[in-house]
Design a protein around this motif. Structure first.
Motif, mmCIF file in Angstrom:
data_model
loop_
_atom_site.group_PDB
_atom_site.id
_atom_site.type_symbol
_atom_site.label_atom_id
_atom_site.label_comp_id
_atom_site.label_asym_id
_atom_site.label_seq_id
_atom_site.Cartn_x
_atom_site.Cartn_y
_atom_site.Cartn_z
ATOM 1 N N VAL A 1 0.996 -1.084 0.078
ATOM 2 C CA VAL A 1 -0.205 -0.055 -0.054
ATOM 3 C C VAL A 1 0.826 1.163 0.078
ATOM 4 C CG1 VAL A 1 -1.619 1.328 1.211
ATOM 5 C CG2 VAL A 1 -1.704 -0.964 0.953
ATOM 6 N N LEU A 2 1.915 1.172 0.950
ATOM 7 C CA LEU A 2 2.889 2.363 0.773
ATOM 8 C C LEU A 2 3.355 2.728 -0.407
ATOM 9 C CD1 LEU A 2 4.660 2.095 4.154
ATOM 10 C CD2 LEU A 2 2.946 3.871 3.383
ATOM 11 N N LYS A 3 3.819 1.556 -1.069
ATOM 12 C CA LYS A 3 4.570 1.501 -2.486
ATOM 13 C C LYS A 3 3.524 2.244 -3.743
ATOM 14 C CE LYS A 3 7.665 -1.999 -1.700
ATOM 15 N NZ LYS A 3 8.247 -3.406 -2.385
ATOM 16 N N VAL A 4 2.384 1.889 -3.372
ATOM 17 C CA VAL A 4 1.167 2.202 -4.512
ATOM 18 C C VAL A 4 0.860 3.943 -4.090
ATOM 19 C CG1 VAL A 4 -1.343 2.018 -5.063
ATOM 20 C CG2 VAL A 4 0.024 0.127 -4.841
ATOM 21 N N ILE A 5 0.854 4.193 -2.840
ATOM 22 C CA ILE A 5 0.607 5.403 -2.268
ATOM 23 C C ILE A 5 2.102 6.449 -3.127
ATOM 24 C CG2 ILE A 5 0.743 7.369 -0.632
ATOM 25 C CD1 ILE A 5 -0.919 5.324 0.958
ATOM 26 N N ALA A 6 3.270 5.752 -2.783
ATOM 27 C CA ALA A 6 4.405 6.761 -3.333
ATOM 28 C C ALA A 6 4.348 6.643 -5.011
ATOM 29 C CB ALA A 6 5.532 5.877 -2.942
ATOM 30 N N VAL A 7 3.703 5.665 -5.708
ATOM 31 C CA VAL A 7 3.780 6.029 -7.142
ATOM 32 C C VAL A 7 2.813 6.990 -7.279
ATOM 33 C CG1 VAL A 7 2.868 4.712 -9.069
ATOM 34 C CG2 VAL A 7 4.436 3.489 -7.559
ATOM 35 N N LEU A 8 1.691 6.999 -6.818
ATOM 36 C CA LEU A 8 0.571 7.939 -7.060
ATOM 37 C C LEU A 8 1.262 9.296 -6.587
ATOM 38 C CD1 LEU A 8 -2.516 6.405 -5.572
ATOM 39 C CD2 LEU A 8 -1.843 6.626 -7.872
ATOM 40 N N VAL A 9 1.938 9.772 -5.635
ATOM 41 C CA VAL A 9 2.465 10.902 -5.258
ATOM 42 C C VAL A 9 3.622 11.161 -6.277
ATOM 43 C CG1 VAL A 9 3.916 12.078 -3.410
ATOM 44 C CG2 VAL A 9 1.918 10.673 -2.789
ATOM 45 N N LEU A 10 4.355 10.346 -6.613
ATOM 46 C CA LEU A 10 5.547 10.802 -7.663
ATOM 47 C C LEU A 10 4.936 10.986 -8.855
ATOM 48 C CD1 LEU A 10 8.153 7.838 -6.331
ATOM 49 C CD2 LEU A 10 8.376 10.399 -6.538
ATOM 50 N N ALA A 11 3.621 10.336 -9.447
ATOM 51 C CA ALA A 11 3.121 10.487 -10.653
ATOM 52 C C ALA A 11 2.434 11.918 -10.653
ATOM 53 C CB ALA A 11 2.164 9.551 -10.936
ATOM 54 N N LEU A 12 1.961 12.155 -9.523
ATOM 55 C CA LEU A 12 1.571 13.733 -9.417
ATOM 56 C C LEU A 12 2.581 14.669 -9.599
ATOM 57 C CD1 LEU A 12 -1.012 15.634 -8.751
ATOM 58 C CD2 LEU A 12 -0.512 15.361 -6.342
ATOM 59 N N VAL B 1 10.879 8.872 -13.534
ATOM 60 C CA VAL B 1 11.842 7.574 -13.287
ATOM 61 C C VAL B 1 11.293 7.110 -11.915
ATOM 62 C CG1 VAL B 1 14.255 6.797 -13.059
ATOM 63 C CG2 VAL B 1 13.607 8.601 -15.090
ATOM 64 N N ALA B 2 11.420 8.011 -10.925
ATOM 65 C CA ALA B 2 11.292 7.314 -9.665
ATOM 66 C C ALA B 2 9.813 6.813 -9.675
ATOM 67 C CB ALA B 2 11.474 8.330 -8.636
ATOM 68 N N ALA B 3 8.806 7.183 -10.088
ATOM 69 C CA ALA B 3 7.496 6.810 -10.176
ATOM 70 C C ALA B 3 7.546 5.314 -11.010
ATOM 71 C CB ALA B 3 6.723 7.539 -10.756
ATOM 72 N N LEU B 4 8.228 5.340 -11.856
ATOM 73 C CA LEU B 4 8.368 3.892 -12.655
ATOM 74 C C LEU B 4 8.785 2.770 -11.824
ATOM 75 C CD1 LEU B 4 9.163 5.051 -16.328
ATOM 76 C CD2 LEU B 4 6.882 4.321 -15.458
ATOM 77 N N ALA B 5 10.034 3.187 -11.029
ATOM 78 C CA ALA B 5 10.864 2.220 -10.557
ATOM 79 C C ALA B 5 10.172 1.935 -9.443
ATOM 80 C CB ALA B 5 12.283 3.064 -9.921
ATOM 81 N N VAL B 6 9.334 2.641 -8.509
ATOM 82 C CA VAL B 6 8.673 2.192 -7.353
ATOM 83 C C VAL B 6 7.272 1.512 -7.980
ATOM 84 C CG1 VAL B 6 7.089 2.970 -5.472
ATOM 85 C CG2 VAL B 6 9.361 4.337 -6.077
ATOM 86 N N ALA B 7 6.920 1.795 -9.210
ATOM 87 C CA ALA B 7 5.823 0.948 -9.537
ATOM 88 C C ALA B 7 6.130 -0.292 -9.959
ATOM 89 C CB ALA B 7 5.234 1.601 -11.125
ATOM 90 N N ALA B 8 7.516 -0.488 -10.414
ATOM 91 C CA ALA B 8 8.033 -1.720 -10.735
ATOM 92 C C ALA B 8 8.017 -2.864 -9.696
ATOM 93 C CB ALA B 8 9.538 -1.646 -11.658
#
Length: 142
Positions: free
Chosen positions: A19-30, A47-54
Motif C-alpha cells: 500500500v505504501l508503494k502504491v501511494i508513493a507511485v501516486l505521489v510521484l506521478a502527481l 523515473v522514480a515513479a516507474l521504479a517504485v511501480a515496478a
C-alpha cells in the motif's frame, strides 16, 4: 480414510508495504505532472515513479517470497518467478548480518551449493532469524 494435507509455511511481503508503494507511485506521478515546467524534475519524478511501480508490481505478481513443505522450498527467483529447491539441495540456511556505519542489515541466506537466495525481512514479512529458526524446526523437527 482421507489423507491429511501436508503443512506448508509461507512468508510474504506485508500488505501495508505494498500500500505504501502504491501511494508513493501516486505521489510521484502527481509530482511528475506538476513538474511540467521543470524538465529535470519531471524526468526525475517520472523515473522514480516507474521504479517504485515496478517494485509494487513485483509485490502483486509474487507476494509469497518463500514457502516450505515436506519436499523442500519454493523461493522467488528473478522479477516474479519461482524455483523449487528440494531439501536435499539445501546446504545451509543462515542469517547474514552486516553493519555499515550505523546501519544494520540482515538477510536470510539459503545456500544450495549451486546458488544462493537472499531474502530480507521486507521480502519475508518477518525477522530473518525467526524465519531461519522456523525453517530449521520444520525441516528437522527439533
Amino acid at each position: 480414510m482421507t489423507e491429511m494435507p501436508e503443512p506448508v509455511l509461507r512468508w510474504r511481503v506485508r500488505r501495508d508495504l505494498l500500500v505504501l508503494k502504491v501511494i508513493a507511485v501516486l505521489v510521484l506521478a502527481l509530482l511528475t505532472v506538476l513538474s511540467r515546467d521543470d524538465p529535470r524534475g519531471m524526468i526525475l519524478a517520472g523515473v522514480a515513479a516507474l521504479a517504485v511501480a515496478a517494485l509494487a508490481l513485483r509485490d502483486v505478481l509474487a507476494p509469497v517470497r518463500l514457502s516450505a513443505d515436506g519436499e523442500g522450498l519454493v523461493v522467488v527467483k528473478g522479477f516474479a518467478g519461482s524455483q523449487r529447491v528440494p531439501w536435499s539441495a539445501v546446504e545451509r540456511v543462515r542469517v547474514d548480518r552486516r553493519t555499515r556505519f550505523t546501519s544494520r542489515t540482515e538477510l536470510l541466506e539459503i545456500d544450495t551449493g549451486e546458488g544462493v537466495y537472499l531474502l530480507s525481512r521486507f521480502d519475508l514479512g518477518a525477522p530473518c532469524q525467526e524465519v531461519a529458526d522456523e525453517l530449521r524446526v520444520f525441516r528437522t523437527g527439533t
